[in-house]
Motif scaffolding. Sequence first.
Motif, PDB file in Angstrom:
ATOM      1  N   ASP A  35       0.849  -1.183   0.000  1.00  0.00           N
ATOM      2  CA  ASP A  35       0.000   0.000   0.000  1.00  0.00           C
ATOM      3  C   ASP A  35       0.889   1.240   0.000  1.00  0.00           C
ATOM      4  N   SER A  36       0.317   2.367  -0.343  1.00  0.00           N
ATOM      5  CA  SER A  36       1.066   3.623  -0.309  1.00  0.00           C
ATOM      6  C   SER A  36       1.522   3.925   1.122  1.00  0.00           C
ATOM      7  N   PHE A  37       2.706   4.513   1.255  1.00  0.00           N
ATOM      8  CA  PHE A  37       3.233   4.860   2.575  1.00  0.00           C
ATOM      9  C   PHE A  37       4.166   6.061   2.451  1.00  0.00           C
ATOM     10  N   TYR A  38       4.450   6.671   3.578  1.00  0.00           N
ATOM     11  CA  TYR A  38       5.441   7.737   3.656  1.00  0.00           C
ATOM     12  C   TYR A  38       6.781   7.143   4.104  1.00  0.00           C
ATOM     13  N   ILE A  39       7.884   7.750   3.644  1.00  0.00           N
ATOM     14  CA  ILE A  39       9.197   7.415   4.180  1.00  0.00           C
ATOM     15  C   ILE A  39      10.048   8.678   4.188  1.00  0.00           C
ATOM     16  N   ASP A  40      10.899   8.800   5.201  1.00  0.00           N
ATOM     17  CA  ASP A  40      11.765   9.966   5.299  1.00  0.00           C
ATOM     18  C   ASP A  40      12.656  10.086   4.072  1.00  0.00           C
ATOM     19  N   ARG A  41      12.772  11.284   3.545  1.00  0.00           N
ATOM     20  CA  ARG A  41      13.675  11.515   2.420  1.00  0.00           C
ATOM     21  C   ARG A  41      15.128  11.446   2.870  1.00  0.00           C
ATOM     22  N   PHE A  42      15.349  11.699   4.151  1.00  0.00           N
ATOM     23  CA  PHE A  42      16.698  11.709   4.709  1.00  0.00           C
ATOM     24  C   PHE A  42      16.751  10.827   5.955  1.00  0.00           C
ATOM     25  N   ALA A  43      17.940  10.333   6.267  1.00  0.00           N
ATOM     26  CA  ALA A  43      18.129   9.673   7.559  1.00  0.00           C
ATOM     27  C   ALA A  43      17.918  10.701   8.671  1.00  0.00           C
ATOM     28  N   VAL A  44      17.511  10.238   9.836  1.00  0.00           N
ATOM     29  CA  VAL A  44      17.320  11.117  10.984  1.00  0.00           C
ATOM     30  C   VAL A  44      18.670  11.732  11.368  1.00  0.00           C
ATOM     31  N   THR A  45      18.671  13.048  11.570  1.00  0.00           N
ATOM     32  CA  THR A  45      19.917  13.778  11.821  1.00  0.00           C
ATOM     33  C   THR A  45      20.204  13.940  13.312  1.00  0.00           C
ATOM     34  N   ASN A  46      21.418  14.351  13.607  1.00  0.00           N
ATOM     35  CA  ASN A  46      21.777  14.675  14.988  1.00  0.00           C
ATOM     36  C   ASN A  46      20.877  15.767  15.547  1.00  0.00           C
ATOM     37  N   GLU A  47      20.577  16.765  14.738  1.00  0.00           N
ATOM     38  CA  GLU A  47      19.729  17.860  15.198  1.00  0.00           C
ATOM     39  C   GLU A  47      18.329  17.367  15.540  1.00  0.00           C
ATOM     40  N   ASN A  63      35.673  12.861  24.068  1.00  0.00           N
ATOM     41  CA  ASN A  63      36.268  14.129  23.631  1.00  0.00           C
ATOM     42  C   ASN A  63      35.759  14.599  22.276  1.00  0.00           C
ATOM     43  N   SER A  64      34.897  13.823  21.623  1.00  0.00           N
ATOM     44  CA  SER A  64      34.383  14.195  20.300  1.00  0.00           C
ATOM     45  C   SER A  64      33.036  14.893  20.434  1.00  0.00           C
ATOM     46  N   THR A  65      32.612  15.549  19.366  1.00  0.00           N
ATOM     47  CA  THR A  65      31.382  16.335  19.405  1.00  0.00           C
ATOM     48  C   THR A  65      30.663  16.262  18.065  1.00  0.00           C
ATOM     49  N   ILE A  66      29.375  16.595  18.077  1.00  0.00           N
ATOM     50  CA  ILE A  66      28.592  16.657  16.840  1.00  0.00           C
ATOM     51  C   ILE A  66      28.295  18.095  16.442  1.00  0.00           C
ATOM     52  N   THR A  67      28.966  19.046  17.063  1.00  0.00           N
ATOM     53  CA  THR A  67      28.689  20.463  16.812  1.00  0.00           C
ATOM     54  C   THR A  67      28.717  20.807  15.332  1.00  0.00           C
ATOM     55  N   ASP A  68      29.667  20.248  14.616  1.00  0.00           N
ATOM     56  CA  ASP A  68      29.781  20.520  13.183  1.00  0.00           C
ATOM     57  C   ASP A  68      29.142  19.431  12.337  1.00  0.00           C
ATOM     58  N   ARG A  69      28.302  18.591  12.961  1.00  0.00           N
ATOM     59  CA  ARG A  69      27.668  17.485  12.230  1.00  0.00           C
ATOM     60  C   ARG A  69      26.169  17.427  12.498  1.00  0.00           C
ATOM     61  N   LEU A  70      25.541  18.568  12.703  1.00  0.00           N
ATOM     62  CA  LEU A  70      24.115  18.569  13.035  1.00  0.00           C
ATOM     63  C   LEU A  70      23.259  18.030  11.893  1.00  0.00           C
ATOM     64  N   ASN A  71      23.721  18.196  10.643  1.00  0.00           N
ATOM     65  CA  ASN A  71      22.967  17.690   9.496  1.00  0.00           C
ATOM     66  C   ASN A  71      23.504  16.354   9.005  1.00  0.00           C
ATOM     67  N   HIS A  72      24.320  15.696   9.831  1.00  0.00           N
ATOM     68  CA  HIS A  72      24.758  14.336   9.537  1.00  0.00           C
ATOM     69  C   HIS A  72      23.788  13.357  10.187  1.00  0.00           C
ATOM     70  N   PRO A  73      23.742  12.116   9.718  1.00  0.00           N
ATOM     71  CA  PRO A  73      22.865  11.142  10.375  1.00  0.00           C
ATOM     72  C   PRO A  73      23.317  10.859  11.799  1.00  0.00           C
ATOM     73  N   VAL A  74      22.372  10.771  12.702  1.00  0.00           N
ATOM     74  CA  VAL A  74      22.697  10.382  14.069  1.00  0.00           C
ATOM     75  C   VAL A  74      23.188   8.938  14.045  1.00  0.00           C
ATOM     76  N   VAL A  75      24.240   8.641  14.808  1.00  0.00           N
ATOM     77  CA  VAL A  75      24.818   7.291  14.829  1.00  0.00           C
ATOM     78  C   VAL A  75      24.868   6.765  16.256  1.00  0.00           C
ATOM     79  N   HIS A  76      25.394   5.571  16.410  1.00  0.00           N
ATOM     80  CA  HIS A  76      25.340   4.834  17.677  1.00  0.00           C
ATOM     81  C   HIS A  76      23.891   4.596  18.090  1.00  0.00           C
ATOM     82  N   MET A  77      23.079   4.323  17.079  1.00  0.00           N
ATOM     83  CA  MET A  77      21.667   4.059  17.309  1.00  0.00           C
ATOM     84  C   MET A  77      21.408   2.558  17.369  1.00  0.00           C
ATOM     85  N   SER A  78      20.790   2.100  18.432  1.00  0.00           N
ATOM     86  CA  SER A  78      20.301   0.724  18.491  1.00  0.00           C
ATOM     87  C   SER A  78      18.899   0.680  17.879  1.00  0.00           C
TER      88      SER A  78
END
Length: 318
Positions: A72-84, A145-160
Motif C-alpha cells: 500500500d502507499s506509505f510515507y518514508i523519510d527523504r533523509f536519515a534522521v539527523t543529529n539535530e 572528547n568528540s562532538t557533533i557540533t559541526d555534524r548537526l545535518n549528519h545522520p545520528v549514529v550509535h543508534m540501536s
Amino acid sequence: MSKSSSHLKSCCAVSRNLVAPKTETRVGAEHSTVFNPARMAVIPAGEYLLGSSFAESSEEDGETVRRQVKLDSFYIDRFAVTNEQFASFIAETGYITDAEQYGWSFVFHLFADSVPREEIIGVPESTPWWFGVQGAQWRHPEGGNSTITDRLNHPVVHMSWNDANAYAKWAGKRLPTEAEWEYAASGGIPDIRYPWGNELHQGEKHHCNIWQGEFPEINSAEDGFRGTAPVDSYEPNEFGLYNMAGNVWEWSADTFVANRNVQDQDPSLTDHSVKLIKGGSYLCHSSYCSRYRISARTFNTADSSTGHMGFRCAADPS
C-alpha cells in the motif's frame, strides 16, 4: 541466538554482547507528537519483487530468496534522521540511548586514534577494526572528547534498534519494513543494484558514501568523506530519497530471518532480538562487503550500536 540466524556472521554489524554488559538503567518518558509529513516522500502503492539474482547476491544472507510483495502507499523519510532531529527528541523526552545505558559503544579503529587506551574496553576477535570505547554515544561519536557540533545535518549514529523505534514512536511514525525500504530505495524500478542504476560509478562519478582504498586500513575518501556525510549529500533517487546506499546502516521494523519466504514461521525458531538492517555504510567496500546494494541485507541485535548505524522513519497515510 536462534536457529534462523545463529550460523550467520555479519562482517558489517558488530554485536554488543561480544564485549561488555550493560551498567546503567534507562530513565525518561516517551511523548507522542502529531505526525508531520514534512521531509517525507509519498511512495505510491505497487508490487515489487524482493531480493536479487546478481552474481554478488548472498545466499547466506537470504538475499537470493525472491518474493513478490504488494504494498500500500506509505510515507518514508527523504533523509536519515539527523543529529539535530534526535537532539530535539532527547530534549523533549529525556530518553537515554542504549549506548548511554551501557556506557560505551563501538567506534571504527581509524576514528579512535586519539582515544586513551584505558577507555578502550574491548575488541571483538572476529572484527578487530571495531573498538568498544567508553563514552561513545550519539553526542560523542568517537568517544568523550568528540562532538557533533559541526555534524548537526549528519545522520545520528550509535543508534540501536530500541533507540530508533523509540524515536519513531515519539515522532508519530514507525520504522519501515524491509519490503517498504527495498521498494522505496529502488525508486520502483525492478532488479537494479543501486538507487541510481546498475553501475557503481555510473557517469564516472560517486553516487554514495562508501569506502575507497584498502579496507580496513586505508580509506582514500575519493567520494569526499572518511566518515558520515550530510544527509542531503549526492543526488536523490526516483522517489526523492537520499543516501539509501552507503553513509549509515538503517534499521528496519523486521526481525531478521534468512529465509524471508517463510510465511508461517514457528516463533520458537526466531530470535526476535535480531533485527534486520539495510543500505550499507561509509565502511562498505567491494573487497570485503558489497552490502550497499538495494537487495543486500544483514542484521544486528536490538540493543547493539556502532558509529555507522542510524535509521529513517516511515508512516502510514492518515
